[in-house]
Design an enzyme around this catalytic site. Structure first.
Site, short mmCIF file in Angstrom:
data_model
loop_
_atom_site.label_atom_id
_atom_site.label_comp_id
_atom_site.label_asym_id
_atom_site.label_seq_id
_atom_site.Cartn_x
_atom_site.Cartn_y
_atom_site.Cartn_z
N ASP A 9 35.10 36.20 40.05
CA ASP A 9 36.28 36.90 40.58
C ASP A 9 36.11 37.35 42.02
O ASP A 9 36.68 38.35 42.44
CB ASP A 9 36.62 38.14 39.73
CG ASP A 9 36.74 37.81 38.25
OD1 ASP A 9 37.43 36.83 37.94
OD2 ASP A 9 36.14 38.52 37.43
N GLY B 191 40.69 31.17 36.28
CA GLY B 191 41.81 31.91 36.83
C GLY B 191 41.65 32.30 38.27
O GLY B 191 40.94 33.23 38.62
N HIS B 192 42.29 31.55 39.14
CA HIS B 192 42.35 31.91 40.55
C HIS B 192 43.75 32.38 40.86
O HIS B 192 44.72 31.88 40.31
CB HIS B 192 42.12 30.68 41.43
CG HIS B 192 40.72 30.17 41.39
ND1 HIS B 192 39.62 30.97 41.45
CD2 HIS B 192 40.26 28.92 41.31
CE1 HIS B 192 38.54 30.23 41.42
NE2 HIS B 192 38.90 28.97 41.32
N GLN C 94 33.77 31.09 38.01
CA GLN C 94 32.84 32.18 37.69
C GLN C 94 31.88 32.42 38.87
O GLN C 94 32.24 32.11 39.99
CB GLN C 94 32.08 31.90 36.38
CG GLN C 94 32.94 32.00 35.13
CD GLN C 94 33.54 30.68 34.71
OE1 GLN C 94 32.98 29.64 34.91
NE2 GLN C 94 34.71 30.71 34.13
P1 GDP Z 1 38.59 34.15 41.97
O1 GDP Z 1 38.64 33.80 40.54
O2 GDP Z 1 37.19 34.19 42.51
O3 GDP Z 1 39.52 33.34 42.82
O4 GDP Z 1 39.11 35.63 42.10
P2 GDP Z 1 40.51 36.23 41.58
O5 GDP Z 1 41.61 35.32 41.94
O6 GDP Z 1 40.36 36.69 40.20
O7 GDP Z 1 40.54 37.54 42.46
C1 GDP Z 1 40.92 37.56 43.73
C2 GDP Z 1 42.07 38.54 43.87
O8 GDP Z 1 41.93 39.24 45.07
C3 GDP Z 1 43.41 37.84 43.96
O9 GDP Z 1 44.39 38.66 43.41
C4 GDP Z 1 43.61 37.70 45.46
O10 GDP Z 1 44.96 37.61 45.84
C5 GDP Z 1 42.99 38.96 45.97
N1 GDP Z 1 42.35 38.85 47.28
C6 GDP Z 1 41.67 37.81 47.80
N2 GDP Z 1 41.18 38.13 49.01
C7 GDP Z 1 41.56 39.40 49.27
C8 GDP Z 1 41.34 40.31 50.34
O11 GDP Z 1 40.68 40.01 51.32
N3 GDP Z 1 41.88 41.55 50.22
C9 GDP Z 1 42.60 41.94 49.13
N4 GDP Z 1 43.07 43.18 49.10
N5 GDP Z 1 42.83 41.12 48.10
C10 GDP Z 1 42.31 39.87 48.16
#
Ligand code: GDP
Length: 427
Positions: free
Chosen positions: A13, A40-41, A223
């Site tokens: 995440d 889940g991205h 992950q």
């Molecule tokens: P992933 O599975 O590694 O892609 O992570 P997730 O998608 O679960 O979590 C990333 C979350 O953080 C998403 O809701 C993004 O829109 C948000 N996000 C990504 N980069 C940033 C950032 O620099 N700042 C903030 N506030 N939110 C971010």
């Protein structure tokens, strides 16, 4: 050889979705090589939010070849739903290909996932209950069904007739669950299998050719390294190889085909489910991180455990993955704090160490050795250039870079595509 791998360098995440989305703009091929629809991205484009589970983030760019590799596991119903959901949002999914060697998540995998997790009681791993772990178990046990069989009704039936009696014995004898029938599974999966058939191919061959032709290939990890089945905080791990080591086998390419490895971290740390988490903040500071960072699972909606940045864990990930670059995300989330902390070591049994102990009890007892840095108390989301970041924020990023020993290529200050500060090119 313009190939870049993006891997999570914490417990998942980290925001890989955003990083992959940014790089996918330049990539010709984007590949998922492990995990399933537990990943889940979330990708935000303008005012639109796309939630991707199994399909590579490159799908948002028309003309990009998007591959679900052999190392991933596929739930055909969920995949079809995801394809249809994207199409309903106006996304062209024509570039999607699915490996004929990927394993299929079967209805009994989902049932067993929940029953087994329930049986673990207080030692529950916190799996997403989507059948991914049990599917990998069957892959290793040589009881799996692969996509090549799924899309051929005769082969599917024959294989299911071999396997189902064994799975039914488990369901009935261990858990008192009713047995499933070949017919009900065939009926449930046939329409999806029919729709997926045109997408199924030998994706390993496709990728090896793309790499030989010098195409820009992006490998998208799911992950994070600390959740890797071999190198993570076992047994609180995922069931696949989430580190860069999983790319070659999970995509069907040579380990020599990977040029750069970009590690993605948050400016703090989160973890979902059970397992040791040395820098966890259980009080108000943790609540602030959770609220500001919107730390709730994409797939399950579960609140994530939150804590300060862990240098020990990230440096371990850096060395294990051979990180060439680091992306630090969600720096904006730290803005409310007067001071920010990072863990530069663990105190275990009275001794300070800078490695991840293999033994769970030792890892669980690790007390962080803190370094405190000044906060910046300033909204960062409008900043696009390094020089405009407050000095304290620059110092924080540079200190992480120095301790983790990997150059920072990208800093993210907000969820949107453009809320990014680029320091080094990747492709
Ligand atoms: P992933 O599975 O590694 O892609 O992570 P997730 O998608 O679960 O979590 C990333 C979350 O953080 C998403 O809701 C993004 O829109 C948000 N996000 C990504 N980069 C940033 C950032 O620099 N700042 C903030 N506030 N939110 C971010």
């Amino acid at each position: 050889m313009p190939t870049v791998a993006v891997v999570g360098a914490q417990w998942g995440d980290e925001g890989k979705g955003k990083v992959v989305d940014a790089l996918a703009a330049e990539a010709e091929v984007v590949v998922r090589y492990q995990g399933g629809n537990n990943a889940g991205h979330t990708v935000m484009v303008g005012d639109r939010t796309f939630k991707l589970r199994l399909i590579p983030s490159g799908i948002l760019y028309p003309g990009t070849l998007c591959v679900i590799g052999n190392g991933a596991v596929v739930n055909p119903l969920v995949l079809l739903q995801e394809i249809e959901g994207l199409q309903a949002q106006g996304v062209d999914t024509g570039g999607l290909r699915v490996s004929d060697r990927a394993h299929v998540i079967m209805p009994y995998h989902e049932i067993l996932d929940r029953l087994e997790e329930g049986a673990r009681g207080s030692r529950a791993i916190g799996t997403t209950g989507l059948g991914i772990g049990p599917c990998y178990v069957d892959k290793a046990a040589r009881l799996g069904l692969r996509v090549a069989e799924l899309v051929d009704p005769d082969a599917f039936r024959a294989r299911l007739e071999e396997i189902l009696p064994l799975k039914n014995r488990m369901l009935e004898c261990l858990y008192g669950h009713r047995p499933l029938t070949v017919e009900e599974i065939m009926e449930a999966y046939a329409p999806a299998a029919e729709r997926l058939r045109p997408l199924v191919t030998d994706t390993g061959a496709l990728l090896r050719q793309a790499i030989a032709e010098g195409r820009r290939v992006l490998f998208e990890g799911a992950q994070g390294t600390l959740l890797d089945v071999d190198h993570g905080t076992y047994p609180y791990v995922t069931s696949s190889s989430a580190s860069a080591g999983g790319i070659a086998s999970g995509a069907g390419v040579s380990p020599r085909a990977i040029e750069k490895v970009l590690g993605v971290v948050k400016a703090y740390t989160t973890r979902v489910g059970g397992g040791p988490f040395p820098t966890e903040l259980k009080g108000e500071e943790g609540d602030i991180l959770r609220r500001e960072g919107k730390e709730f699972g994409t797939v399950t909606g579960r609140p994530r455990r939150c804590g300060w940045f862990d240098v020990v864990a990230t440096r371990y990930a850096a060395r294990l993955n051979g990180l060439t670059d680091l992306a630090i995300l969600k720096l904006d989330v730290l803005s409310p704090f007067d001071e920010v902390k990072i863990a530069v070591g663990y105190r275990v049994d009275g001794e300070v160490i800078d490695r991840i102990p293999a033994r769970l009890d030792l890892m669980a007892s690790a007390e962080p050795v803190w370094e405190t840095l000044p906060g910046w108390r300033q909204d960062l989301t409008g900043i696009r250039e390094w020089n405009r970041l407050p000095r304290a924020a620059q110092q924080y990023v540079r200190r992480i870079e120095e301790l983790v020993e990997v150059p920072v290529a990208m800093v993210s200050v907000g969820p949107r595509r453009d809320e990014t500060i680029q320091l080094r090119p990747l492709f």
